[in-house]
Design an enzyme around this catalytic site. Structure first.
Site, PDB file in Angstrom:
ATOM      1  N   TYR A 161       7.831 -10.023   6.314  1.00  0.00           N
ATOM      2  CA  TYR A 161       7.632  -8.604   6.586  1.00  0.00           C
ATOM      3  C   TYR A 161       8.275  -8.226   7.921  1.00  0.00           C
ATOM      4  CZ  TYR A 161       4.094  -8.090   2.892  1.00  0.00           C
ATOM      5  OH  TYR A 161       3.438  -8.034   1.686  1.00  0.00           O
ATOM      6  N   ASP A 167       0.821  -1.210   0.000  1.00  0.00           N
ATOM      7  CA  ASP A 167       0.000   0.000   0.000  1.00  0.00           C
ATOM      8  C   ASP A 167       0.856   1.262   0.000  1.00  0.00           C
ATOM      9  OD1 ASP A 167      -2.442  -1.230  -0.047  1.00  0.00           O
ATOM     10  OD2 ASP A 167      -2.746  -1.160   2.113  1.00  0.00           O
TER      11      ASP A 167
END
Length: 310
Positions: free
Chosen positions: A126, A60
């Site tokens: 991540y 994003d």
């Protein structure tokens, strides 16, 4: 005409980019997404055609990547190899440097025509960086003004005390494994969550973190306690990692407990999100790595494609 498929290994700072996915409103004079800028850079190779970029992970706006991956088909007149992988790497990096885009291609690899950057990936890792302030502030804006080191702007999530990291071990173990994570899925722009919400988290760890600069260079560093949240799995739902971090922070701040997290898993539904948990902002999120099985590269060679001297 010949066509070859290339795998790009791409890093970027997402603060000034509108995510990976090319925006519908983007046009030739305005490329603000990673995908849009990569496509524009590839045109400098003057290929006969550029097929759509397929990214392994659609990060994003505001999310960073140490290494994301994307494949693209490039075609040109003639037979054989039209573009060396190193040429693709260097052309893109020269373009990014010229326009001051915070994007770099680490390497370009030739892959078989059957390879897919998204579907052939076996895991993604991540990192979420957060830091705890020494004392509560009157507002979120005050937190930034009082405690955020300048080098950390856009790359760190500041949270207020209390923060009991010892409470997180049992929560991490609970979230690991295969679960229906519908409660952790954010509604996408089309207004729905994926039909399939089963996901496997291979591991979650919360460990002491490090500042980006030597802490002696900025007095604000002495007021922060850094923590790294590392999440490893094959794939994730939209904003699942950020919601997971939000739950961990809620537990550490004693707003949530283990039973609350268990309830999210036992009653998987987007309507079941706990209002006491705040979705972590994109600032501290980094896509570290995308892993592929060796056999998917078996048909082609590998060229690291060194970047030009800067």
């Amino acid at each position: 005409m010949s066509m070859r498929r290339y795998l790009l290994h791409i890093g970027y700072c997402g603060s000034m980019l509108r995510g990976v996915q090319k925006q519908r409103e983007e046009h030739e004079a305005l490329f603000v997404s990673v995908g849009g800028l990569v496509e524009k850079g590839l045109k400098r190779l003057r290929p006969e055609s550029i097929e759509q970029l397929y990214f392994s992970s659609r990060t994003d706006t505001g999310v960073h990547a140490v290494c994301n991956t994307a494949h693209v088909d490039l075609s040109c007149q003639g037979e054989g190899l039209c573009y060396e992988p190193s040429t693709v790497t260097n052309t893109l990096n020269r373009f990014f440097k010229k326009i001051n885009a915070e994007i770099r291609v680490h390497k370009t690899t030739l892959v078989p025509s059957t390879f897919h950057a998204r579907y052939d990936a076996v895991s993604r890792k991540y990192l979420y960086r957060l830091a705890v302030t020494p004392e509560p502030a009157s507002s979120a804006r005050a937190v930034l003004e009082q405690f955020m080191p300048v080098a950390e702007i856009g790359k760190l999530y500041l949270v207020r005390p209390p923060f009991d990291a010892e409470r997180l071990e049992s929560v991490c173990r609970l979230l690991e494994g295969v679960h229906d994570f519908a409660s952790f899925a954010n509604v996408q722009s089309k207004g729905s969550i994926p039909r399939e919400t089963l996901r496997e988290i291979k591991s979650i760890t919360v460990t002491p973190g490090q500042p980006l600069l030597d802490p002696t260079l900025d007095p604000l560093y002495s007021k922060l306690q850094f923590w790294d949240v590392t999440v490893h799995g094959k794939s994730f739902l939209y904003r699942q990692v950020r919601r997971t971090v939000g739950v961990l922070v809620g537990v550490a701040q004693r707003c949530l407990n283990l039973e609350d997290v268990q309830h999210l898993l036992d009653h998987p539904s987007q309507r079941n999100w706990n209002s006491k948990a705040t979705v972590a902002p994109p600032d501290g999120l980094f896509l570290l790595d995308v892993e592929y099985p060796p056999h998917v590269f078996a048909e082609e060679g590998d060229d690291s494609g060194q970047s030009p001297q800067e």
